[in-house]
Enzyme design. Structure first.
Site, PDB file in Angstrom:
ATOM      1  N   GLY A 217      64.721  16.690 110.056  1.00 46.98           N
ATOM      2  CA  GLY A 217      65.511  16.060 108.919  1.00 46.98           C
ATOM      3  C   GLY A 217      66.337  15.126 109.218  1.00 46.98           C
ATOM      4  CG  HIS A 218      68.943  13.300 106.348  1.00 46.05           C
ATOM      5  ND1 HIS A 218      70.232  13.206 106.421  1.00 46.05           N
ATOM      6  CD2 HIS A 218      68.438  13.939 105.373  1.00 46.05           C
ATOM      7  CE1 HIS A 218      70.533  14.124 105.196  1.00 46.05           C
ATOM      8  NE2 HIS A 218      69.497  14.445 104.557  1.00 46.05           N
ATOM      9  CG  ASP A 219      72.588  12.200 108.998  1.00 46.45           C
ATOM     10  OD1 ASP A 219      73.083  11.560 109.831  1.00 46.45           O
ATOM     11  OD2 ASP A 219      72.124  11.928 107.883  1.00 46.45           O
ATOM     12  CB  CYS A 237      73.159  17.789 107.515  1.00 47.37           C
ATOM     13  SG  CYS A 237      73.165  16.223 106.865  1.00 47.37           S
TER      14      CYS A 237
END
Length: 313
Positions: A217-219, A237
């Site tokens: 997932g993102h970041d 995250c």
């Protein structure tokens, strides 16, 4: 995301048609999510629960939906819809640019790297030396890939973050302007999906190896020399420190940290941060010694019930 130059607070307010608190020439250098903000950044907040966190963060410009006292040394952008206006700023400073070829003219590909047929390489992508990008890999704009990287067919690097706001008419997507960064000596299997950061980077650390069909997932930041088996799903995250081993079909929730040299057994569900140097399994994932004791105790329940029955208790 850093802007190409410093902007004045008044200029940013004019883009999103908002009121502001602060000097007209207050310097604005970029925009970021709360967990990665730096001085000069805009951060948005649209819920009272998070006002204090945003106002006291490293960000020096707060895009907020209420007039509040402005902390010293900071500025406010007052908006009736910070989520919408954060997207407007993304469209202004990082607009989507459609592709006109399978390999963008702005892409940089290093020495001895091989791009197999039907791969897609987007704008401003950088690929290092001695890489192999197999057929039908899609590498979206701004992705950075180091040296000696292998990426197998069907993998997608740089898709949008899974980040939505629910509105009466449906879901509104927070637009992504971040990147995927893959360090040196990484192997990525077939049909993996690694989402770009919302405003910063999703990172795969040097020497890490990803099996087939893994979602990142993102970041999320994956450290050095991690080994991740197939069907693992990692939310946004997450911080995975160095030398972590994650076996198949593990699910990891957002915003947690997995310590260095952790081992997570197959089918585990990770719902909280894990201390490094230990072995975990189960749902929720716990230290394996504790889990084995629990399982051993559960197996004794029928015997205990039988004894209680015989005692007429």
């Amino acid at each position: 995301m850093r802007f190409p130059k410093a902007y004045k607070l008044k200029e940013i307010a004019e883009i999103i048609d908002s009121k502001y608190v602060g000097a007209d020439d207050f310097s604005v250098l970029g925009m970021n999510e709360i967990h990665v903000v730096e001085a000069g950044d805009i951060v948005f907040v649209d819920h009272p629960k998070y006002y204090d966190k945003a106002l006291n963060s490293a960000a020096t410009i707060i895009l907020i939906n209420k007039e509040v006292d402005c902390p010293d040394g900071k500025a406010l952008l007052i908006s009736d819809d910070p989520f919408r206006d954060f997207n407007k700023l993304t469209d202004t400073f990082k607009p989507f640019v459609n592709a006109v070829s399978s390999i963008s003219d702005s892409a940089t590909i290093g020495k001895n790297s091989v791009i197999q047929p039907n791969a897609f390489i987007g704008h401003n992508v950088t690929i290092g030396d001695n890489c192999v990008i197999h057929a039908n890999v899609s590498i979206y704009d701004d992705t950075i890939i180091g040296d000696n990287v292998t990426i197998h067919s069907g993998t997608v690097l740089g898709a949008n973050a899974f980040y939505y706001k629910k509105r009466p008419e449906g879901y509104d997507r927070l637009k992504s302007s971040g990147r995927v960064v893959v360090k040196d000596n990484v192997d990525i299997g077939a049909s993996c999906t690694i989402d770009r950061g919302v405003t910063a980077d999703t990172t795969i650390g040097e020497g890490s190896k990803l099996d087939n069909q893994i979602q990142v997932g993102h970041d999320t930041v994956i450290g050095k020399n991690c080994l991740i088996a197939s069907h693992t799903g990692i939310a946004g995250c997450v911080v995975i420190e160095d030398d972590v081993t994650i076996w198949g079909q593990v699910g990891i929730t957002s915003g947690i940290t997995i310590g260095a040299k952790t081992v997570i057994s197959a089918k585990a569900g990770v719902s909280k941060s894990l201390e490094g140097g230990k072995h975990y399994f189960g749902i929720p994932a716990e230290d394996f010694r504790t889990k084995y004791k629990e399982i051993a105790s559960i197996k004794q329940i029928p015997e205990i019930l039988e004894k209680l029955k015989n005692l007429n208790i």
